[in-house]
Design a protein around this motif. Structure first.
Motif, PDB file in Angstrom:
ATOM      1  N   MET A   1      49.701  66.110  38.564  1.00 12.93           N
ATOM      2  CA  MET A   1      49.440  64.855  37.892  1.00 12.93           C
ATOM      3  C   MET A   1      49.492  63.713  38.908  1.00 12.93           C
ATOM      4  SD  MET A   1      51.550  63.060  34.794  1.00 12.93           S
ATOM      5  CE  MET A   1      50.442  63.106  33.422  1.00 12.93           C
ATOM      6  N   THR A   2      48.588  62.793  38.775  1.00 14.47           N
ATOM      7  CA  THR A   2      48.505  61.650  39.667  1.00 14.47           C
ATOM      8  C   THR A   2      49.641  60.671  39.391  1.00 14.47           C
ATOM      9  OG1 THR A   2      46.107  61.833  39.725  1.00 14.47           O
ATOM     10  CG2 THR A   2      47.029  59.715  40.337  1.00 14.47           C
ATOM     11  N   ASN A   3      50.262  60.183  40.441  1.00 16.70           N
ATOM     12  CA  ASN A   3      51.261  59.140  40.293  1.00 16.70           C
ATOM     13  C   ASN A   3      50.504  57.808  40.265  1.00 16.70           C
ATOM     14  OD1 ASN A   3      53.126  57.041  40.779  1.00 16.70           O
ATOM     15  ND2 ASN A   3      54.571  58.523  41.632  1.00 16.70           N
ATOM     16  N   LEU A   4      50.319  57.276  39.075  1.00 13.67           N
ATOM     17  CA  LEU A   4      49.506  56.071  38.916  1.00 13.67           C
ATOM     18  C   LEU A   4      50.174  54.829  39.488  1.00 13.67           C
ATOM     19  CD1 LEU A   4      48.097  56.932  35.416  1.00 13.67           C
ATOM     20  CD2 LEU A   4      46.796  56.800  37.545  1.00 13.67           C
ATOM     21  N   GLN A   5      51.502  54.804  39.522  1.00 13.57           N
ATOM     22  CA  GLN A   5      52.200  53.682  40.160  1.00 13.57           C
ATOM     23  C   GLN A   5      51.843  53.643  41.650  1.00 13.57           C
ATOM     24  OE1 GLN A   5      54.601  51.116  39.104  1.00 13.57           O
ATOM     25  NE2 GLN A   5      54.048  50.442  41.160  1.00 13.57           N
ATOM     26  N   GLN A   6      51.905  54.794  42.304  1.00  8.98           N
ATOM     27  CA  GLN A   6      51.576  54.848  43.731  1.00  8.98           C
ATOM     28  C   GLN A   6      50.109  54.517  43.966  1.00  8.98           C
ATOM     29  OE1 GLN A   6      52.863  58.720  45.042  1.00  8.98           O
ATOM     30  NE2 GLN A   6      54.992  58.059  45.273  1.00  8.98           N
ATOM     31  N   LEU A   7      49.235  54.981  43.091  1.00 11.02           N
ATOM     32  CA  LEU A   7      47.814  54.687  43.250  1.00 11.02           C
ATOM     33  C   LEU A   7      47.555  53.186  43.077  1.00 11.02           C
ATOM     34  CD1 LEU A   7      45.289  56.297  43.945  1.00 11.02           C
ATOM     35  CD2 LEU A   7      44.836  56.516  41.500  1.00 11.02           C
ATOM     36  N   ALA A   8      48.228  52.560  42.128  1.00  7.83           N
ATOM     37  CA  ALA A   8      48.095  51.105  41.966  1.00  7.83           C
ATOM     38  C   ALA A   8      48.627  50.372  43.196  1.00  7.83           C
ATOM     39  CB  ALA A   8      48.825  50.648  40.703  1.00  7.83           C
ATOM     40  N   ASP A   9      49.725  50.865  43.760  1.00  6.89           N
ATOM     41  CA  ASP A   9      50.262  50.259  44.991  1.00  6.89           C
ATOM     42  C   ASP A   9      49.256  50.375  46.138  1.00  6.89           C
ATOM     43  OD1 ASP A   9      52.649  49.632  43.690  1.00  6.89           O
ATOM     44  OD2 ASP A   9      53.726  51.384  44.481  1.00  6.89           O
ATOM     45  N   GLN A  10      48.603  51.525  46.269  1.00  9.24           N
ATOM     46  CA  GLN A  10      47.601  51.709  47.321  1.00  9.24           C
ATOM     47  C   GLN A  10      46.376  50.834  47.085  1.00  9.24           C
ATOM     48  OE1 GLN A  10      48.089  53.078  50.139  1.00  9.24           O
ATOM     49  NE2 GLN A  10      50.103  53.854  49.567  1.00  9.24           N
ATOM     50  N   TYR A  11      46.038  50.655  45.827  1.00  8.11           N
ATOM     51  CA  TYR A  11      44.936  49.766  45.457  1.00  8.11           C
ATOM     52  C   TYR A  11      45.211  48.345  45.948  1.00  8.11           C
ATOM     53  CZ  TYR A  11      42.251  46.791  42.237  1.00  8.11           C
ATOM     54  OH  TYR A  11      41.438  45.819  41.693  1.00  8.11           O
ATOM     55  N   LEU A  12      46.412  47.830  45.664  1.00  6.43           N
ATOM     56  CA  LEU A  12      46.757  46.482  46.118  1.00  6.43           C
ATOM     57  C   LEU A  12      46.873  46.417  47.640  1.00  6.43           C
ATOM     58  CD1 LEU A  12      49.317  45.462  43.356  1.00  6.43           C
ATOM     59  CD2 LEU A  12      46.966  44.644  43.644  1.00  6.43           C
ATOM     60  N   ALA A  13      47.369  47.486  48.258  1.00  3.66           N
ATOM     61  CA  ALA A  13      47.443  47.527  49.723  1.00  3.66           C
ATOM     62  C   ALA A  13      46.047  47.425  50.332  1.00  3.66           C
ATOM     63  CB  ALA A  13      48.146  48.797  50.189  1.00  3.66           C
ATOM     64  N   THR A  14      45.070  48.038  49.688  1.00  6.45           N
ATOM     65  CA  THR A  14      43.689  47.965  50.165  1.00  6.45           C
ATOM     66  C   THR A  14      43.193  46.522  50.130  1.00  6.45           C
ATOM     67  OG1 THR A  14      43.265  50.207  49.336  1.00  6.45           O
ATOM     68  CG2 THR A  14      41.345  48.853  49.828  1.00  6.45           C
ATOM     69  N   TRP A  15      43.488  45.817  49.047  1.00 10.94           N
ATOM     70  CA  TRP A  15      43.063  44.414  48.938  1.00 10.94           C
ATOM     71  C   TRP A  15      43.776  43.532  49.950  1.00 10.94           C
ATOM     72  CZ3 TRP A  15      39.229  42.130  46.201  1.00 10.94           C
ATOM     73  CH2 TRP A  15      38.582  42.905  45.233  1.00 10.94           C
ATOM     74  N   ASN A  16      44.969  43.928  50.377  1.00 14.33           N
ATOM     75  CA  ASN A  16      45.733  43.119  51.328  1.00 14.33           C
ATOM     76  C   ASN A  16      45.442  43.456  52.788  1.00 14.33           C
ATOM     77  OD1 ASN A  16      47.157  41.405  49.597  1.00 14.33           O
ATOM     78  ND2 ASN A  16      48.653  43.006  49.153  1.00 14.33           N
ATOM     79  N   GLU A  17      44.784  44.558  53.047  1.00 11.96           N
ATOM     80  CA  GLU A  17      44.542  44.969  54.433  1.00 11.96           C
ATOM     81  C   GLU A  17      43.410  44.131  55.028  1.00 11.96           C
ATOM     82  OE1 GLU A  17      44.906  45.813  57.792  1.00 11.96           O
ATOM     83  OE2 GLU A  17      46.217  47.165  56.642  1.00 11.96           O
ATOM     84  N   SER A  18      43.747  43.295  55.993  1.00 14.73           N
ATOM     85  CA  SER A  18      42.753  42.383  56.574  1.00 14.73           C
ATOM     86  C   SER A  18      42.024  42.964  57.779  1.00 14.73           C
ATOM     87  CB  SER A  18      43.402  41.055  56.947  1.00 14.73           C
ATOM     88  OG  SER A  18      44.446  41.273  57.874  1.00 14.73           O
ATOM     89  N   ASP A  19      42.548  44.028  58.371  1.00 13.81           N
ATOM     90  CA  ASP A  19      41.843  44.679  59.473  1.00 13.81           C
ATOM     91  C   ASP A  19      40.747  45.565  58.872  1.00 13.81           C
ATOM     92  OD1 ASP A  19      41.834  47.504  61.177  1.00 13.81           O
ATOM     93  OD2 ASP A  19      41.757  45.692  62.414  1.00 13.81           O
ATOM     94  N   PRO A  20      39.470  45.284  59.178  1.00 16.88           N
ATOM     95  CA  PRO A  20      38.374  46.033  58.550  1.00 16.88           C
ATOM     96  C   PRO A  20      38.460  47.547  58.728  1.00 16.88           C
ATOM     97  CG  PRO A  20      37.511  44.083  59.634  1.00 16.88           C
ATOM     98  CD  PRO A  20      38.961  44.202  60.045  1.00 16.88           C
ATOM     99  N   ALA A  21      38.832  48.021  59.909  1.00 12.11           N
ATOM    100  CA  ALA A  21      38.909  49.473  60.137  1.00 12.11           C
ATOM    101  C   ALA A  21      40.045  50.095  59.336  1.00 12.11           C
ATOM    102  CB  ALA A  21      39.075  49.769  61.625  1.00 12.11           C
ATOM    103  N   ALA A  22      41.179  49.430  59.297  1.00 16.09           N
ATOM    104  CA  ALA A  22      42.317  49.951  58.526  1.00 16.09           C
ATOM    105  C   ALA A  22      42.021  49.900  57.030  1.00 16.09           C
ATOM    106  CB  ALA A  22      43.575  49.156  58.854  1.00 16.09           C
ATOM    107  N   ARG A  23      41.354  48.832  56.582  1.00 21.07           N
ATOM    108  CA  ARG A  23      40.980  48.729  55.171  1.00 21.07           C
ATOM    109  C   ARG A  23      40.026  49.858  54.798  1.00 21.07           C
ATOM    110  NH1 ARG A  23      38.870  43.763  54.930  1.00 21.07           N
ATOM    111  NH2 ARG A  23      36.741  44.476  55.199  1.00 21.07           N
ATOM    112  N   ARG A  24      39.061  50.117  55.667  1.00 25.02           N
ATOM    113  CA  ARG A  24      38.099  51.178  55.367  1.00 25.02           C
ATOM    114  C   ARG A  24      38.790  52.533  55.305  1.00 25.02           C
ATOM    115  NH1 ARG A  24      32.720  51.761  53.888  1.00 25.02           N
ATOM    116  NH2 ARG A  24      32.624  53.979  53.434  1.00 25.02           N
TER     117      ARG A  24
END
Length: 122
Positions: A1-24
């Motif tokens: 089963m997917t841990n949706l809390q962790q997936l939501a955290d990764q989602y927000l981390a993606t929006w916060n990642e300002s380095d284009p390569a790291a974001r990708r």
């Protein structure tokens, strides 16, 4: 089963990642190849389009950070809903939104449906 809390955290981390390569790298790791993102101002399908939308938002709001809103993540089955804040770190949010994240069977972000609750006046 997917841990949706962790997936939501990764989602927000993606929006916060300002380095284009790291974001990708985050997008390639946590988003399905055909993932979609839709809010009142943007619609994106596929990793390239999602990456472009996030980059455009970061350009519009430089230096601001996304954080999980009060109330945390409410989840069931493959769905997670949560509010988020966008603003200077440690200060009042300039933008507040509400997202519904849909996880794929293999635990990736398959779709996000976003709503804007508070936006800056023009």
């Amino acid at each position: 089963m997917t841990n949706l809390q962790q997936l939501a955290d990764q989602y927000l981390a993606t929006w916060n990642e300002s380095d284009p390569a790291a974001r990708r790298k985050l997008i390639d790791t946590y988003w399905a190849a055909d993932a979609s993102y839709t809010d009142p101002l943007a619609e994106a399908v596929g990793r390239d389009a999602v990456d472009a939308v996030i980059g455009a938002v970061q350009s519009q709001f430089p230096g601001l950070v996304f954080s999980l809103g009060a109330g945390g993540v409410d989840a069931h089955h493959n769905l997670a809903r949560f509010t988020w804040d966008l603003g200077p770190a440690g200060a009042e949010a300039l933008v507040v939104g509400f997202d519904v994240l849909v996880a794929t069977e293999d635990g990736l972000i398959g779709a996000v449906h976003g709503f804007l609750d508070k936006v800056p006046s023009a």
